[in-house]
Design a protein around this motif. Sequence first.
Motif, PDB file in Angstrom:
ATOM      1  N   MET A  33       0.837  -1.197   0.000  1.00 36.70           N
ATOM      2  CA  MET A  33       0.000   0.000   0.000  1.00 36.70           C
ATOM      3  C   MET A  33       0.875   1.251   0.000  1.00 36.70           C
ATOM      4  O   MET A  33       0.620   2.207  -0.739  1.00 36.70           O
ATOM      5  N   SER A  90      -7.649   9.314  -6.981  1.00 29.46           N
ATOM      6  CA  SER A  90      -6.863   8.547  -6.004  1.00 29.46           C
ATOM      7  C   SER A  90      -7.321   7.098  -5.981  1.00 29.46           C
ATOM      8  O   SER A  90      -6.502   6.171  -5.989  1.00 29.46           O
TER       9      SER A  90
ATOM     10  N   TRP B  32      -3.335   0.728   7.756  1.00 26.12           N
ATOM     11  CA  TRP B  32      -2.415   1.186   6.698  1.00 26.12           C
ATOM     12  C   TRP B  32      -3.144   1.700   5.477  1.00 26.12           C
ATOM     13  O   TRP B  32      -2.656   2.599   4.788  1.00 26.12           O
ATOM     14  N   LEU B  33      -4.344   1.143   5.246  1.00 25.45           N
ATOM     15  CA  LEU B  33      -5.132   1.666   4.114  1.00 25.45           C
ATOM     16  C   LEU B  33      -5.507   3.123   4.376  1.00 25.45           C
ATOM     17  O   LEU B  33      -5.363   3.970   3.488  1.00 25.45           O
ATOM     18  N   THR B  36      -2.248   5.267   4.010  1.00 25.59           N
ATOM     19  CA  THR B  36      -1.743   5.425   2.643  1.00 25.59           C
ATOM     20  C   THR B  36      -2.763   6.135   1.766  1.00 25.59           C
ATOM     21  O   THR B  36      -2.395   6.994   0.950  1.00 25.59           O
ATOM     22  N   PHE B  37      -4.054   5.809   1.950  1.00 26.41           N
ATOM     23  CA  PHE B  37      -5.044   6.415   1.053  1.00 26.41           C
ATOM     24  C   PHE B  37      -5.233   7.892   1.364  1.00 26.41           C
ATOM     25  O   PHE B  37      -5.354   8.713   0.440  1.00 26.41           O
ATOM     26  N   PHE B  39      -2.933   9.822   2.637  1.00 34.78           N
ATOM     27  CA  PHE B  39      -1.715  10.449   2.095  1.00 34.78           C
ATOM     28  C   PHE B  39      -1.851  10.656   0.580  1.00 34.78           C
ATOM     29  O   PHE B  39      -1.611  11.744   0.059  1.00 34.78           O
ATOM     30  N   LEU B  40      -2.294   9.572  -0.104  1.00 35.88           N
ATOM     31  CA  LEU B  40      -2.434   9.663  -1.567  1.00 35.88           C
ATOM     32  C   LEU B  40      -3.444  10.745  -1.927  1.00 35.88           C
ATOM     33  O   LEU B  40      -3.183  11.585  -2.801  1.00 35.88           O
ATOM     34  N   TYR B  41      -4.585  10.767  -1.213  1.00 35.72           N
ATOM     35  CA  TYR B  41      -5.629  11.742  -1.524  1.00 35.72           C
ATOM     36  C   TYR B  41      -5.104  13.160  -1.343  1.00 35.72           C
ATOM     37  O   TYR B  41      -5.299  14.014  -2.215  1.00 35.72           O
ATOM     38  N   MET B  43      -1.996  14.234  -1.357  1.00 38.83           N
ATOM     39  CA  MET B  43      -0.975  14.560  -2.362  1.00 38.83           C
ATOM     40  C   MET B  43      -1.609  14.835  -3.727  1.00 38.83           C
ATOM     41  O   MET B  43      -1.200  15.750  -4.444  1.00 38.83           O
ATOM     42  N   MET B  44      -2.629  14.028  -4.072  1.00 35.02           N
ATOM     43  CA  MET B  44      -3.303  14.235  -5.358  1.00 35.02           C
ATOM     44  C   MET B  44      -4.066  15.554  -5.346  1.00 35.02           C
ATOM     45  O   MET B  44      -3.951  16.360  -6.258  1.00 35.02           O
ATOM     46  N   VAL B  47      -1.383  18.696  -4.542  1.00 35.65           N
ATOM     47  CA  VAL B  47      -0.161  18.934  -5.323  1.00 35.65           C
ATOM     48  C   VAL B  47      -0.289  18.441  -6.768  1.00 35.65           C
ATOM     49  O   VAL B  47      -0.248  19.239  -7.708  1.00 35.65           O
ATOM     50  N   ALA B  48      -0.473  17.124  -6.906  1.00 36.05           N
ATOM     51  CA  ALA B  48      -0.310  16.532  -8.242  1.00 36.05           C
ATOM     52  C   ALA B  48      -1.383  17.000  -9.218  1.00 36.05           C
ATOM     53  O   ALA B  48      -1.077  17.474 -10.313  1.00 36.05           O
ATOM     54  N   LEU B  49      -2.665  16.872  -8.806  1.00 33.09           N
ATOM     55  CA  LEU B  49      -3.734  17.191  -9.762  1.00 33.09           C
ATOM     56  C   LEU B  49      -3.795  18.673 -10.101  1.00 33.09           C
ATOM     57  O   LEU B  49      -3.951  19.017 -11.275  1.00 33.09           O
TER      58      LEU B  49
END
Lengths: 249, 178
Positions: A33, A90, B32-33, B36-37, B39-41, B43-44, B47-49
């Motif tokens: 993950m 995401s 952990w989901l 991580t999710f 964090f991903l959200y 960052m997206m 920053v990224a999107l």
Amino acid sequence: MADPIHQFNIVNLFPVTQIGGHEISFTNSAAFMVLAAGGITAFLLATTASRSLVPNRLQSVAELSYEFVADTIQSTAGKEGMKFFPFVFSLFMFVLVANLVGLIPYTFTVTSHIIITAALAITVFLIVLIYGFWKHGLHFFNLFVPKGIPIYILPLIVFIEVLSFLSRPISHSVRLFANMLAGHITLKVFASFITLLGSAGILGIAGATLPLALVVALTALELLVAFLQAYVFAILTCIYLNDAIHPGH
Amino acid sequence: MATTTAHTEQPAGHKEPFPPFNSQTFASQLFWLVITFVFLYVMMAKVALPRIGAIIDTRQKRIDDDLAHAQKLKAESDAALASYEKALADARNRGQAIASEMRDKQAAASEATRKTLETQLNAKLADAEKTIAATKTAAMSNVSAIAQDAAATIVERLTGTKPQEQAVAAAVAGALKR
């Protein structure tokens, strides 16, 4: 014969903490993950760092993924659906990368565990519920009352609509989980045929070419399934979000 | 990877539940989901999107601007072409006007010259006709005088007598009249 279930084992790498009597460990699943989330972030940020007007190949991939998800949302949930763009993006990228990385031998497939897909599906379900009631109040119940239905069969229709709405997180999560699980088991079973036949002399090695060819074909199919299931997961999310944005049928 | 640890952790002979349904692993996976999710959200979304969106918007804006610029230049060149053609047409018209004016003027001048020449010639012709008529009259009177003389001489030779002058003149005039 190798155990085809063995690949789904969760392995505790080191304990982290304890929450409410549950042991929390850093597991192989957690590692993948972290790899998926970190990999996606690193890839998108690294490839777009130069902000080129004329993109190179990798920047094109980043832009392509952006436009692909944006188009998917706009075609299913309209312009207002773009509010949920970061969430859907995401979700899509996380599931896609988890699925694809899982196809590499000796890796772990995060999405082959029902708890992960269920958690994602329930998150979508709760967002639909909360946004729907926050945005439309009690009009959100219009979702269950299709227009132009005769009054005498309306109770039945409403019952079916409510039932199908409540079963969404189940079908949403089981579809992805079952596809990943079944695909990986099939691959493992056919791959173990190769070693089984290969150890049976010269004739066995000749015979092992058949399952080898099958494994190659199945790997290609699983690559397609990995992408397709991520896409299906994302597009179903968009369709459910569309219900929250426009509850009238 | 860590496949060996999986076996060392499980007691020998213990029947393992099907891993995806082993509820003992759920807490760790969910923990952990979420990390991580989220964090991903973040960052997206943060920053990224926005960055990719800005890149695409900038490109689209650049393309639109360039197209608008090209459109403007095209309109300008069209206008220049139109004004050039108008100038050309004007010049041609003016040239034709000058040419026709010149032609008319010359035609009028030559017409006038022709007219004066004609009147002069007519006058000369009339003079000449008058002279001819005078000469003719003079000649005719001479003819009658000669005829009278000849007649008188003929009559004198034939008859031996000189005829009367008036009678001869009358006879000659009568003969000439026929």
